[in-house]
Design a protein around this motif. Sequence first.
Motif, PDB file in Angstrom:
ATOM      1  N   MET A  59      11.084 -13.407  14.828  1.00  0.00           N
ATOM      2  CA  MET A  59      10.432 -14.553  15.468  1.00  0.00           C
ATOM      3  C   MET A  59       8.975 -14.247  15.800  1.00  0.00           C
ATOM      4  O   MET A  59       8.142 -15.143  15.838  1.00  0.00           O
ATOM      5  N   LYS A  67       8.867 -20.786  16.364  1.00  0.00           N
ATOM      6  CA  LYS A  67       8.889 -20.117  17.671  1.00  0.00           C
ATOM      7  C   LYS A  67       9.237 -21.105  18.784  1.00  0.00           C
ATOM      8  O   LYS A  67      10.017 -20.792  19.681  1.00  0.00           O
ATOM      9  N   TRP A  70      12.944 -21.881  18.616  1.00  0.00           N
ATOM     10  CA  TRP A  70      13.731 -20.741  19.096  1.00  0.00           C
ATOM     11  C   TRP A  70      13.613 -20.595  20.611  1.00  0.00           C
ATOM     12  O   TRP A  70      14.597 -20.367  21.304  1.00  0.00           O
TER      13      TRP A  70
END
Length: 107
Positions: A59, A67, A70
């Motif tokens: 990531m 990002k 997530w």
Amino acid sequence: NYSTGRCKLKSEGGVMKRTQEELVAAVKGHNARTHPITMRQLRLKLLEQGLLTSVEGSMASADTAVKIEWDYSSTIERLNPLVDSIGSVLGLTSEAIDDLFIAARGL
């Protein structure tokens, strides 16, 4: 016999039959792919399996949209392309990802 992805159907008198094991596998796979889990559940399962550090490392070099997804999503669906990307980084098969989602649901 006819192949339908993971299961083979057997024709008996024109009626397609599956074994009990094939039905259980099909239902598990369907549930894993259609029911979202929380990001908490996913992260805890990845941590438990020793995979979280690898995912977080990948990531770090991901684009900003990935990002954000997530870091800020509250849930994630198995069919989300991010899941397959993570699985690819980890070398997981589709079935292994399904199993991870099923196991994470229990957390």
